[in-house]
Scaffold this motif. Structure first.
Motif, short mmCIF file in Angstrom:
data_model
loop_
_atom_site.label_atom_id
_atom_site.label_comp_id
_atom_site.label_asym_id
_atom_site.label_seq_id
_atom_site.Cartn_x
_atom_site.Cartn_y
_atom_site.Cartn_z
N ASN A 85 -18.30 36.70 -19.66
CA ASN A 85 -19.57 36.27 -20.39
C ASN A 85 -19.40 35.69 -21.64
O ASN A 85 -20.18 34.88 -22.17
CB ASN A 85 -20.45 37.60 -20.38
CG ASN A 85 -21.11 37.74 -19.07
OD1 ASN A 85 -21.86 37.16 -18.84
ND2 ASN A 85 -21.19 38.85 -18.83
N ILE A 86 -18.24 36.05 -22.68
CA ILE A 86 -18.08 35.57 -24.04
C ILE A 86 -17.62 34.12 -23.62
O ILE A 86 -17.83 33.11 -24.54
CB ILE A 86 -17.19 36.51 -24.31
CG1 ILE A 86 -17.92 37.57 -25.02
CG2 ILE A 86 -16.69 35.82 -25.87
CD1 ILE A 86 -16.77 38.67 -25.85
N LEU A 87 -16.67 33.74 -22.64
CA LEU A 87 -16.17 32.51 -22.61
C LEU A 87 -17.45 31.53 -22.22
O LEU A 87 -17.70 30.48 -22.34
CB LEU A 87 -15.14 32.51 -21.33
CG LEU A 87 -13.84 33.24 -21.62
CD1 LEU A 87 -12.89 33.17 -20.66
CD2 LEU A 87 -13.17 32.26 -22.93
N PHE A 88 -18.33 32.15 -21.07
CA PHE A 88 -19.57 31.39 -20.89
C PHE A 88 -20.50 31.04 -21.99
O PHE A 88 -20.99 29.96 -21.98
CB PHE A 88 -20.30 32.21 -19.73
CG PHE A 88 -21.42 31.60 -19.37
CD1 PHE A 88 -21.71 30.35 -18.43
CD2 PHE A 88 -22.77 32.01 -19.89
CE1 PHE A 88 -22.77 29.87 -18.08
CE2 PHE A 88 -24.07 31.47 -19.55
CZ PHE A 88 -24.04 30.35 -18.65
N ALA A 89 -20.65 32.03 -22.52
CA ALA A 89 -21.66 31.74 -23.98
C ALA A 89 -21.08 30.69 -24.77
O ALA A 89 -21.71 30.05 -25.45
CB ALA A 89 -22.06 33.04 -24.59
N GLU A 90 -19.60 30.82 -25.09
CA GLU A 90 -18.90 29.83 -26.10
C GLU A 90 -18.97 28.46 -25.42
O GLU A 90 -19.37 27.56 -26.12
CB GLU A 90 -17.53 30.28 -26.20
CG GLU A 90 -17.32 31.53 -26.93
CD GLU A 90 -17.71 31.30 -28.63
OE1 GLU A 90 -17.50 30.00 -28.95
OE2 GLU A 90 -17.66 32.06 -29.32
N ALA A 91 -18.78 28.48 -24.15
CA ALA A 91 -18.87 27.04 -23.65
C ALA A 91 -20.42 26.66 -23.47
O ALA A 91 -20.52 25.19 -23.84
CB ALA A 91 -18.55 27.16 -22.16
N LEU A 92 -21.32 27.34 -23.39
CA LEU A 92 -22.82 27.05 -23.78
C LEU A 92 -23.03 26.45 -25.24
O LEU A 92 -23.74 25.61 -25.19
CB LEU A 92 -23.58 28.15 -23.26
CG LEU A 92 -25.04 28.00 -23.27
CD1 LEU A 92 -25.43 26.89 -22.19
CD2 LEU A 92 -25.85 29.12 -22.76
#
Length: 119
Positions: A85-92
């Motif tokens: 989720n942290i990686l997803f939010a950073e990518a977003l």
């Protein structure tokens, strides 16, 4: 035919929900909220929701709570939920919602292809 349509409609509703979530996350992150705070709120709300569902539907099926179960739950929470989720939010935060939505839709395809290659 109606049962096939139910599955299709459910799939479309889930994808619309994911797109709405992506847009909401992008707006919140662009507004200046820290990515880890957004992920923490998401996981807290998910935990509360799942706890309520488990309390209602799984009340009489509780397994014995051991240290091994606690450690496994911690590891799944860390590597299976918080990290991605942290990686997803950073990518977003660094790309567009369109790219993230497209990449999210392609995840099952990539998983299927890698699984077919490993066979």
């Amino acid at each position: 035919m109606m049962s096939e349509m139910k599955a299709l409609i459910a799939m479309v509703i889930v994808q619309i929900g994911y797109a709405g979530q992506d847009i909401l996350f992008k707006l919140v992150i662009e507004d200046g909220v820290n990515v880890r705070v957004v992920v923490a709120y998401r996981l807290i709300f998910a935990t509360i929701f799942m706890f309520l569902l488990a309390f209602i539907f799984e009340r009489n099926k509780r397994p014995e709570f051991t240290w091994r179960l606690l450690i496994l739950a911690f590891l799944v929470g860390l590597f299976g939920s918080a990290g991605p989720n942290i990686l997803f939010a950073e990518a977003l935060a660094r790309t567009t919602v369109t790219f993230i939505s497209t990449a999210t839709i392609l995840v099952p395809l990539v998983t299927f292809v890698l699984a077919a290659i490993l066979r």
